[in-house]
Scaffold this motif. Structure first.
Motif, mmCIF file in Angstrom:
data_model
loop_
_atom_site.group_PDB
_atom_site.id
_atom_site.type_symbol
_atom_site.label_atom_id
_atom_site.label_comp_id
_atom_site.label_asym_id
_atom_site.label_seq_id
_atom_site.Cartn_x
_atom_site.Cartn_y
_atom_site.Cartn_z
ATOM 1 N N UNK A 487 1.073 -1.266 -0.325
ATOM 2 C CA UNK A 487 0.085 -0.220 0.284
ATOM 3 C C UNK A 487 1.214 1.156 0.005
ATOM 4 N N UNK A 488 2.463 1.466 1.201
ATOM 5 C CA UNK A 488 2.681 2.351 0.642
ATOM 6 C C UNK A 488 3.650 2.402 -0.227
ATOM 7 N N UNK A 489 3.646 1.684 -1.088
ATOM 8 C CA UNK A 489 4.847 1.415 -2.705
ATOM 9 C C UNK A 489 3.184 2.021 -3.778
ATOM 10 N N UNK A 490 2.428 1.265 -3.852
ATOM 11 C CA UNK A 490 1.634 2.231 -4.636
ATOM 12 C C UNK A 490 1.147 4.191 -4.255
ATOM 13 N N UNK A 491 0.755 4.080 -2.789
ATOM 14 C CA UNK A 491 0.849 5.540 -2.295
ATOM 15 C C UNK A 491 1.740 6.258 -2.680
ATOM 16 N N UNK A 495 7.904 1.986 -8.248
ATOM 17 C CA UNK A 495 7.826 0.461 -9.127
ATOM 18 C C UNK A 495 6.770 0.446 -9.352
ATOM 19 N N UNK A 496 5.745 1.527 -9.948
ATOM 20 C CA UNK A 496 4.266 1.389 -10.611
ATOM 21 C C UNK A 496 3.948 3.085 -10.620
ATOM 22 N N UNK A 497 2.950 2.833 -11.323
ATOM 23 C CA UNK A 497 2.300 3.949 -11.287
ATOM 24 C C UNK A 497 1.492 4.495 -10.058
ATOM 25 N N UNK A 498 1.493 5.347 -9.719
ATOM 26 C CA UNK A 498 0.779 6.128 -8.227
ATOM 27 C C UNK A 498 -0.723 5.326 -7.719
ATOM 28 N N UNK A 499 -1.027 4.926 -7.270
ATOM 29 C CA UNK A 499 -2.717 4.744 -7.187
ATOM 30 C C UNK A 499 -3.081 4.994 -5.383
ATOM 31 N N UNK A 500 -3.530 5.739 -5.167
ATOM 32 C CA UNK A 500 -3.902 6.655 -3.991
ATOM 33 C C UNK A 500 -4.933 5.512 -3.267
ATOM 34 N N UNK A 501 -6.201 5.482 -4.606
ATOM 35 C CA UNK A 501 -7.437 4.646 -3.557
ATOM 36 C C UNK A 501 -7.324 3.376 -3.378
#
Length: 780
Positions: A487-491, A495-501
């Motif tokens: 979740x922290x990496x996504x926020x 390593x990937x596009x940001x996806x806050x939700x």
């Protein structure tokens, strides 16, 4: 067993003899009902040996309907007529209570007499009685000798039982490799149980090369020849996808067959599938029934599995007291796994009165019996210093032992010590190897550890994409920390596009599973409203939850919101109330935060003495942050007598507990000679350790020394790396130092004035007055 006997035991028995002893072939017997009729005619004609042979058929249900009572009568008739085989069979059935009430005293006499007369079955039966100690004085050493004697006489069961004793070190020197050789020989001779035991060793890589495909073949062979243990082992491989594609339906059928044929492991395996809903709908009641059945049949695994269901109360009504009794039952029966579960209950006071010394004893007992989980649990107690003196060196030794026993938790914990250099020389590469090993063995937490190491480039090349896949794997396996890291990496968009939700959803999942880091990070998102609806009340609740779970960042989140007034009106009184609640809930981080608030008089009248009491309480419990805070009070003489030597000792304790600020304080004291001998080289080593433990200020201080060559070899490139690390961690001072190096081009190929300006802005925004002054100068 005397060395001379060992040599005799290992002598090969001719394979044709083994086959005729254990496998019914046309050349050895005619089989079926015709054989039973022939034996009965001979028995009626007065041939005692045939009465014993007929009894054996009724005992096994071979060609006739299984009938223990009839078998017992026939064995008695044969024995009364002078048949040693009849007396041996009678002794075995009386020892087990089959066909008649158990009579161990009479059984022992019969078995001892027949063993002395040369009966292999008598020797094996007597050994079984002595090994169990049921109704007689337990004597595992003599039991092993008798198994060896029976093996020498050509008994495959004697050889198989000797192999089992040798594998466990039960009455004979533990030697897994010798055990594997015996299992191999008896398996080749047709002993299905030996094939199953050898398969387990091959599957685990215990004293033999790990080979899932060969293990699968051995389990299949054992199962095909009627071994319930073999069917259970084969089912487990299908359930775990070891050497074969995962197939829960196939696993369930095999577990059911094994359970029906008397394998408690089969009942436990089937229960686990039903408990988790793997291959079919969840059925916790049926799972509990199967565990109960296995436990009643003597399976400690069944007792432990049922106990855990009762302790959690998530599928059955919670009953921690009964759970503890089940663990005790299994532990008393010699199960190391049950002793580990009981030790954890005693350590936490769950279902029993809290008793850390007795918990330690349970872990030691499990460890000494060769259970890796016991060694791992004992290591954790020593690493934390829970009720005992903290000892990282011995903890590392125990983790190594557990890892060598095939325990993934031990490998993962040892990897963490290597990563930090606690109790062992720091070795990030070795840490990554251990994390990989444990992750491959389905230790979800190790997958999360490995992912974090790869994300940071510790011990291996930086690989954000693989790190994410490991976080996902850990999260999918139910590891809350893996979900929090993913979740922290996504926020952050690492390593990937940001996806806050999606990131927020994973953080919430981690938080709901009890992960303090997930709660704290979700609190930050909710407070900032960065792409998500801002909800300050929810943010405070999340920080409070994290703080109660022991997260220092959760407690500091409360301070930022309610003390500094960031994004919310200041509310010092409520801050104190939240910290008080967290402290009363058992959170050391909450107590430290309360102490710091009370010491400073924020939201409450300043009371340094009370702050000292709070810090002393948590420090005595082994909390490194509390020891650091107490050391700072002692160094200032606030609320207690000023004592620089005591303060240095407290910092040392905190540093041993891997608290970065504690190592930083000790480093500064060592550099200046306050309360401890002045030592510039040791100060640098302490700064490096503090930096590794997450102190951004320490990274900055360490960078300054590396840049100037004070107590360490001068290295501008290394200094720039340390300043960058400090700056990235939030140290404004680190940002200023990095900006100056970028402007001058120190430690790098070229000057980078534009980047230097960007870093100075960051320092200025972070509250650095010097950063703001330098920014104004450079902007002119």
């Amino acid at each position: 067993m005397p060395p001379g006997n060992i040599a005799v035991v290992r002598r090969r028995v001719p394979i044709p003899t083994l086959i005729c002893l254990l496998v019914i072939l046309p050349s050895c017997a005619t089989g079926g009902a015709a054989r039973a009729a022939r034996y009965e005619r001979a028995c009626d004609a007065g041939k005692a040996r045939r009465c014993a042979d007929l009894a054996e058929l009724f005992e096994r249900g071979d060609g006739v309907v299984k009938n223990p009572t009839r078998a017992l009568q026939l064995y008695k008739r044969a024995c009364d007529r002078g048949s040693s085989a009849g007396c041996a069979g009678l002794g075995v059935m009386l020892a087990r209570g089959q066909g008649a009430p158990k009579d161990v005293v009479r059984a022992e006499k019969l078995l001892r007499s027949t063993c002395d007369d040369g009966s292999s079955r008598g020797c094996v039966g007597l050994a079984d009685v002595l090994r169990s100690g049921d109704g007689v004085v337990k004597n595992t050493h003599r039991a092993a000798e008798l198994y060896g004697l029976a093996c020498e006489r050509g008994s495959m069961r004697g050889c198989a039982n000797l192999a089992e004793a040798t594998e466990r070190g039960d009455g004979v020197a533990r030697d897994p490799r010798a055990a594997a050789e015996l299992y191999q020989r008896t398996c080749q001779g047709g002993h299905a149980g030996s094939c199953a035991r050898l398969a387990k060793m091959v599957a685990q890589g215990n004293a033999v090369a790990k080979d899932p495909r060969r293990a699968l073949e051995l389990y299949q062979r054992a199962c095909d020849h009627g071994s319930a243990r073999g069917c259970a082992g084969l089912a487990k491989m299908y359930a775990r996808a070891e050497g074969v594609p995962r197939n829960y339906d196939r696993a369930a059928k095999l577990f059911r067959r094994a359970c029906r044929d008397g394998s408690e492991a089969g009942c436990v395996g089937l229960g686990k599938l039903l408990e988790l809903g793997q291959g079919s709908a969840k059925d916790p009641k049926q799972a509990a029934t199967l565990y109960e059945r296995a436990c009643a049949g003597g399976s400690a695994r069944g007792c432990v599995a049922l106990g855990r269901m009762l302790a959690r109360g998530d599928l059955l009504q919670k009953d921690q007291q009964r759970a503890a009794k089940l663990y005790q039952r299994g532990c008393d029966a010699g199960s190391a796994a049950a002793c580990v579960a009981l030790g954890k209950a005693l350590a936490r006071g769950e279902g029993v009165e809290s008793n850390p010394p007795l918990a330690l004893e349970m872990f030691e007992r499990a460890c000494e019996s060769g259970k890796g989980a016991g060694c791992a649990s004992l290591g954790e107690v020593l690493e934390r210093g829970a009720g005992v003196s903290r000892d990282f060196t011995r903890a590392a030794q125990l983790y190594q032992r557990a890892c060598d026993e095939g325990n993934a938790r031990g490998c993962s914990n040892l990897g963490e010590l290597y990563l930090r250099g606690a109790g062992v020389a720091k070795d990030a590469t070795r840490a990554v190897e251990l994390f990989q090993r444990a992750c491959d063995d389905r230790r979800a937490g190790a997958c999360a550890n490995l992912g974090e190491a790869l994300a940071r480039g510790q011990g291996a090349s930086k690989d954000p994409a693989r790190a994410l896949s490991l976080y996902q794997r850990a999260c999918d396996a139910g590891n809350a920390r893996g979900c929090a890291d993913l979740g922290g990496a996504l926020v952050r968009g690492e390593g990937m596009d940001k996806d806050l939700r999606r990131g927020a959803a994973l953080l919430e999942r981690a938080c709901n599973a009890g992960n303090a880091r997930g709660c704290a990070k979700l609190g930050e998102l909710t407070a900032g409203g960065d792409g998500l609806p801002k909800d300050l009340e929810r943010a405070v609740a999340l920080f409070d939850r994290a703080c109660r779970a022991g997260s220092g960042s959760g407690c500091s989140g409360i301070e930022r919101l309610l003390l500094s007034g960031t994004n919310a009106p200041k509310d010092p009184t409520r801050t104190v109330e939240l910290f008080q609640r967290a402290c009363e809930a058992g959170s050391n981080a909450g107590c430290v935060a309360l102490g710091e608030t009370v010491a400073a008089g924020r939201g409450v009248a300043a009371n340094p003495r009370r702050a000292v009491e709070l810090f002393e309480r948590v420090c005595e419990q082994g909390d490194a942050q509390g020891c650091t805070a107490l050391g700072e009070m002692v160094a200032r003489g606030a609320g207690t007598r000023r004592d620089l030597a005591r303060a240095a000792g407290l910092y040392a304790n905190a540093c041993d507990g891997e608290h970065g600020r504690g190592c930083l304080r000790l480093a500064r004291a060592t550099a200046s000679g306050q309360g401890v001998a002045r030592d510039a080289v040791r100060a640098v080593a302490l700064l490096e350790r503090a930096c590794d433990f997450g102190s951004d200020r320490a990274c900055s201080d360490y960078g300054e020394r590396v840049l100037r060559g004070r107590g360490v070899e001068k290295n501008p490139e290394r200094a720039a790396h340390l300043f960058r690390r400090a700056c990235d961690g939030g140290s404004a001072r680190g940002c200023v130092s990095l900006a100056q190096m970028l402007a001058r081009g120190d430690g790098m190929a070229n000057k980078q004035p534009e980047r230097a300006l960007a870093v100075l802005r960051r320092a200025c925004d972070g509250g650095s007055a010097r950063g703001c002054r330098l920014l104004r100068v450079h902007e002119r």
